[in-house]
Scaffold this active site. Structure first.
Site, PDB file in Angstrom:
ATOM      1  CG  HIS A 187       0.345   0.498   2.278  1.00  0.00           C
ATOM      2  ND1 HIS A 187       0.468  -0.813   3.716  1.00  0.00           N
ATOM      3  CD2 HIS A 187       0.225   1.445   3.142  1.00  0.00           C
ATOM      4  CE1 HIS A 187       0.725   0.203   4.509  1.00  0.00           C
ATOM      5  NE2 HIS A 187       0.817   1.038   4.060  1.00  0.00           N
TER       6      HIS A 187
HETATM    7  C1  UD1 Z   1      -2.009   5.453   5.144  1.00  0.00           C
HETATM    8  C2  UD1 Z   1      -0.280   6.765   5.694  1.00  0.00           C
HETATM    9  C3  UD1 Z   1       0.263   5.515   5.860  1.00  0.00           C
HETATM   10  C4  UD1 Z   1      -0.182   3.971   6.264  1.00  0.00           C
HETATM   11  C5  UD1 Z   1      -1.776   3.437   6.037  1.00  0.00           C
HETATM   12  C6  UD1 Z   1      -2.263   2.294   6.960  1.00  0.00           C
HETATM   13  C7  UD1 Z   1      -0.548   8.713   5.495  1.00  0.00           C
HETATM   14  C8  UD1 Z   1       0.343   9.533   4.840  1.00  0.00           C
HETATM   15  N1  UD1 Z   1      -0.446   7.568   4.985  1.00  0.00           N
HETATM   16  O1  UD1 Z   1      -1.483   5.617   3.861  1.00  0.00           O
HETATM   17  O2  UD1 Z   1       1.550   5.898   6.652  1.00  0.00           O
HETATM   18  O3  UD1 Z   1       0.481   2.811   6.168  1.00  0.00           O
HETATM   19  O4  UD1 Z   1      -2.764   4.850   5.864  1.00  0.00           O
HETATM   20  O5  UD1 Z   1      -3.087   1.422   5.912  1.00  0.00           O
HETATM   21  O6  UD1 Z   1      -0.938   9.281   6.201  1.00  0.00           O
HETATM   22  N2  UD1 Z   1      -9.041   5.152   0.960  1.00  0.00           N
HETATM   23  C9  UD1 Z   1     -10.675   4.484   0.792  1.00  0.00           C
HETATM   24  N3  UD1 Z   1     -11.060   3.925   1.650  1.00  0.00           N
HETATM   25  C10 UD1 Z   1     -10.763   3.763   3.236  1.00  0.00           C
HETATM   26  C11 UD1 Z   1      -9.277   4.853   3.541  1.00  0.00           C
HETATM   27  C12 UD1 Z   1      -8.639   4.903   1.939  1.00  0.00           C
HETATM   28  O7  UD1 Z   1     -10.898   3.785  -0.045  1.00  0.00           O
HETATM   29  O8  UD1 Z   1     -11.922   3.814   3.993  1.00  0.00           O
HETATM   30  C13 UD1 Z   1      -8.770   4.736  -0.787  1.00  0.00           C
HETATM   31  C14 UD1 Z   1      -8.637   6.000  -1.066  1.00  0.00           C
HETATM   32  O9  UD1 Z   1      -9.008   6.302  -2.457  1.00  0.00           O
HETATM   33  C15 UD1 Z   1      -7.579   7.153  -0.355  1.00  0.00           C
HETATM   34  C16 UD1 Z   1      -6.694   5.867  -0.396  1.00  0.00           C
HETATM   35  O10 UD1 Z   1      -7.157   4.816  -0.067  1.00  0.00           O
HETATM   36  O11 UD1 Z   1      -7.762   8.070  -1.703  1.00  0.00           O
HETATM   37  C17 UD1 Z   1      -5.182   6.782   0.756  1.00  0.00           C
HETATM   38  O12 UD1 Z   1      -5.580   6.736   1.865  1.00  0.00           O
HETATM   39  P1  UD1 Z   1      -4.740   7.480   2.796  1.00  0.00           P
HETATM   40  O13 UD1 Z   1      -5.334   7.519   3.811  1.00  0.00           O
HETATM   41  O14 UD1 Z   1      -4.795   8.461   2.287  1.00  0.00           O
HETATM   42  O15 UD1 Z   1      -3.733   6.869   2.479  1.00  0.00           O
HETATM   43  P2  UD1 Z   1      -3.118   5.158   3.360  1.00  0.00           P
HETATM   44  O16 UD1 Z   1      -2.742   4.471   1.831  1.00  0.00           O
HETATM   45  O17 UD1 Z   1      -4.303   4.480   3.717  1.00  0.00           O
HETATM   46  N1  UDP Z   2      -3.937  -5.876   8.472  1.00  0.00           N
HETATM   47  C1  UDP Z   2      -5.012  -6.148   8.437  1.00  0.00           C
HETATM   48  N2  UDP Z   2      -5.503  -6.736   7.574  1.00  0.00           N
HETATM   49  C2  UDP Z   2      -5.103  -6.693   6.771  1.00  0.00           C
HETATM   50  C3  UDP Z   2      -4.041  -5.697   6.019  1.00  0.00           C
HETATM   51  C4  UDP Z   2      -3.234  -5.869   7.022  1.00  0.00           C
HETATM   52  O1  UDP Z   2      -6.083  -6.143   9.578  1.00  0.00           O
HETATM   53  O2  UDP Z   2      -6.052  -6.653   5.580  1.00  0.00           O
HETATM   54  C5  UDP Z   2      -3.066  -4.818   9.086  1.00  0.00           C
HETATM   55  C6  UDP Z   2      -2.208  -5.509   9.424  1.00  0.00           C
HETATM   56  O3  UDP Z   2      -2.230  -6.796  10.599  1.00  0.00           O
HETATM   57  C7  UDP Z   2      -1.292  -5.327  10.795  1.00  0.00           C
HETATM   58  C8  UDP Z   2      -1.421  -3.486  10.215  1.00  0.00           C
HETATM   59  O4  UDP Z   2      -3.050  -4.448   9.877  1.00  0.00           O
HETATM   60  O5  UDP Z   2      -1.722  -5.386  12.201  1.00  0.00           O
HETATM   61  C9  UDP Z   2      -0.506  -2.690   8.821  1.00  0.00           C
HETATM   62  O6  UDP Z   2      -1.608  -1.668   8.987  1.00  0.00           O
HETATM   63  P1  UDP Z   2      -0.879  -0.969   7.117  1.00  0.00           P
HETATM   64  O7  UDP Z   2       0.114  -2.164   6.684  1.00  0.00           O
HETATM   65  O8  UDP Z   2      -1.559  -0.896   6.482  1.00  0.00           O
HETATM   66  O9  UDP Z   2       0.005  -0.375   7.979  1.00  0.00           O
HETATM   67  P2  UDP Z   2       1.370  -0.102   8.352  1.00  0.00           P
HETATM   68  O10 UDP Z   2       1.499  -0.598   9.289  1.00  0.00           O
HETATM   69  O11 UDP Z   2       2.273  -0.164   7.158  1.00  0.00           O
HETATM   70  O12 UDP Z   2       1.638   1.648   8.545  1.00  0.00           O
END
Ligand code: UD1
Ligand code: UDP
Length: 357
Positions: A203
Site C-alpha cells: 500500500h
Molecule cells: C495511510 C498512511 C500510511 C499507513 C496507511 C495504513 C498517510 C500519509 N499514510 O496510507 O502511513 O501506512 O495509512 O494503511 O497518512 N481509501 C479508501 N477507504 C478508506 C481509506 C482510504 O478507499 O477507508 C482510499 C482512498 O482512495 C484514499 C487512499 O485510499 O485516497 C489512500 O488513503 P490515505 O489514508 O490517504 O493513505 P493510505 O495509503 O491509506
Molecule cells: N492488517 C489487517 N488486515 C489487512 C492488512 C493489514 O488487519 O488486510 C493489519 C496488519 O496485521 C497490521 C496493520 O494492519 O497490524 C498494518 O497496517 P498497514 O499495513 O495498513 O499500515 P502500516 O503498518 O504500513 O503503517
C-alpha cells in the site's frame, strides 16, 4: 490525567487497543478518530475485533491530498481540544493523523506524547518520514518501539524525554493471537493449508503511485511458484484498476481482512512479502520469513538479524528471494516483551522505571 488519544488509520486502531486498556485503569481517555480511514474493513472492523471503545469524536475528514487532509484534521481537532482541554494528547506512528494531531496540540501548548517515536527510513520522499520527523520534533514524550529508534532520536538531539518501552504492536499480537486462533476460520474459508501459501500486502505510495514499480510487483507475483494471498488495500485496488494488468490464477486478491483473520493468515503463511511497517514487525514476532518490497526500511533490526530481506520491486530479485530466503536464526527481543502499553501507562503515572529489556 485527561488524555486525548488520536487515531485515524488502520495500524493506529491496532496500536490504540492495548494502550487504551492500560491507560483507562488510571486516566480518563477521550478517543478521537480523525476519519482518515472510513471503510468498514479499514476502520470499524478493528474496533469490533479488538474491542476498542467507540470513539468519543469522529472528525470525518475522509480522503484527500496531504495538505487538505492534514489541515482538516488540525481544524477539526483544534475545536475538540479547545472544548476538552486535555492534559496530554497521544499520537502514534507516522500518518497524516499523527502529524495533524501533534501540530494541533502543540500549537495549543498541550503536551504531546508520540508512540512509535524515532523510527526513520531516511527517505524524505516518503510522506511518513516527514510526519515522523515533525511529530518527534514537537512531542514532549517519546515512546520508542526499539533501541534503534532511541539512537535515531539522540542523533537528532532528542534525549531526556525518550523511553524505550517496546512495540505496542507486539502487545496487541500477544493479546489477540489466542483469540484469533479460537475465532478465525479464514483458512477454511479460503481453502488454505498451513505453509501452503504466501501472504502479500502492498500500500505504500512509493509502490502504488509509481506504475512501473507496481507493474514489476505484479509481474513478480505472477511468477512465484505457489498460492499468493493478497488482501488489497483500497489505495492499491484503485492503482491496480488504472494499470492494465492481469493476475495469474495462483494470486488470490481478497478484500482487506480484519485483524484476527490477518494474524491467522500471517502465522500460517510460508512467507510474507510486504511494504507495510506493521506487517514486517508481525512477521518477525511470529517467525515468518519476510521479504520487504521496498528499497529501505525503518525496521532495520529485523533485516540485521536475518529475518527480513529488502528486495525492492525488481521481479528477478523478488522471485529469487521467494524461493531461496529461509532464515532460521535467533529472534532477539528487538521490540521488547509485549508490555509496552503497561510501561507507557506507568510512565504517565510518574513511575518511569528502566528501559524494557
Ligand atoms: C495511510 C498512511 C500510511 C499507513 C496507511 C495504513 C498517510 C500519509 N499514510 O496510507 O502511513 O501506512 O495509512 O494503511 O497518512 N481509501 C479508501 N477507504 C478508506 C481509506 C482510504 O478507499 O477507508 C482510499 C482512498 O482512495 C484514499 C487512499 O485510499 O485516497 C489512500 O488513503 P490515505 O489514508 O490517504 O493513505 P493510505 O495509503 O491509506
Ligand atoms: N492488517 C489487517 N488486515 C489487512 C492488512 C493489514 O488487519 O488486510 C493489519 C496488519 O496485521 C497490521 C496493520 O494492519 O497490524 C498494518 O497496517 P498497514 O499495513 O495498513 O499500515 P502500516 O503498518 O504500513 O503503517
Amino acid at each position: 490525567m485527561k488524555i486525548v488519544s488520536v487515531v485515524g488509520a488502520r495500524p493506529e486502531f491496532i496500536q490504540v487497543a492495548p494502550v487504551s486498556r492500560a491507560l483507562r485503569e488510571t486516566h480518563q481517555e477521550i478517543l478521537v478518530h480523525t476519519g482518515q480511514h472510513y471503510d468498514y474493513r479499514m476502520s470499524q472492523a478493528f474496533f469490533d475485533d479488538l474491542g476498542i471503545p467507540a470513539p468519543d469524536y469522529n472528525l470525518e475528514v475522509g480522503s484527500g491530498s496531504h495538505g487538505r487532509q492534514t489541515a482538516e484534521i488540525m481544524v477539526r481537532l483544534e475545536e475538540v481540544l479547545l472544548k476538552e482541554r486535555p492534559d496530554l494528547v497521544i499520537v502514534r506512528g507516522d500518518t497524516n493523523s499523527t502529524l495533524g494531531g501533534a501540530l494541533a496540540a502543540s500549537k495549543l501548548h498541550i503536551p504531546v506524547a508520540h508512540i512509535e517515536a524515532g523510527e526513520r527510513s531516511f527517505n524524505r520522499r516518503m510522506p511518513e518520514e516527514i510526519n515522523r520527523l515533525v511529530a518527534d520534533r514537537v512531542a514532549d514524550l517519546h515512546f520508542c518501539a526499539s533501541r534503534m529508534a532511541v539512537e535515531n532520536l539522540a542523533a537528532e538531539g532528542i534525549t531526556g524525554s525518550v523511553y524505550w518501552v517496546g512495540d505496542v504492536m507486539l502487545d496487541a499480537m500477544l493479546q489477540n493471537r489466542p483469540i484469533a486462533q479460537r475465532k478465525s476460520n479464514v483458512l477454511q474459508c479460503l481453502n488454505l493449508k498451513p505453509r501452503g501459501y504466501s501472504l502479500v500486502t502492498i500500500h505504500r505510495a512509493g509502490n502504488t503511485d509509481d506504475p512501473a514499480r507496481l507493474r514489476q510487483i505484479v509481474i513478480a507475483l505472477n511468477r512465484v511458484p505457489e498460492i499468493v494471498v493478497f488482501p488489497v488495500h483500497p489505495r492499491t485496488r484503485k492503482a491496480l484498476s488504472q494499470l492494465d494488468v492481469q493476475f495469474a490464477r495462483h494470486v488470490r486478491l481478497i478484500e482487506p481482512v480484519g485483524y484476527l483473520d490477518m494474524i491467522v493468515l500471517e502465522e500460517n503463511a510460508r512467507l510474507i512479502a510486504t511494504d507495510s511497517g506493521g506487517v514486517q514487525r508481525e512477521a518477525y514476532f511470529l517467525g515468518i520469513p519476510c521479504l520487504t518490497l521496498r528499497d529501505e526500511t525503518e525496521w532495520v533490526e529485523t533485516v540485521k538479524v536475518g529475518w527480513n530481506k529488502l528486495v525492492g520491486t525488481e521481479p528477478e530479485r523478488i522471485v529469487e528471494a521467494w524461493t531461496h530466503f529461509a532464515p532460521s536464526g535467533e529472534r532477539p527481543p528487538i521490540f521488547g516483551n509485549g508490555t509496552a502499553a503497561r510501561r507507557i501507562a506507568q510512565i504517565l503515572n510518574g513511575n518511569p522505571g528502566g528501559d524494557v529489556q
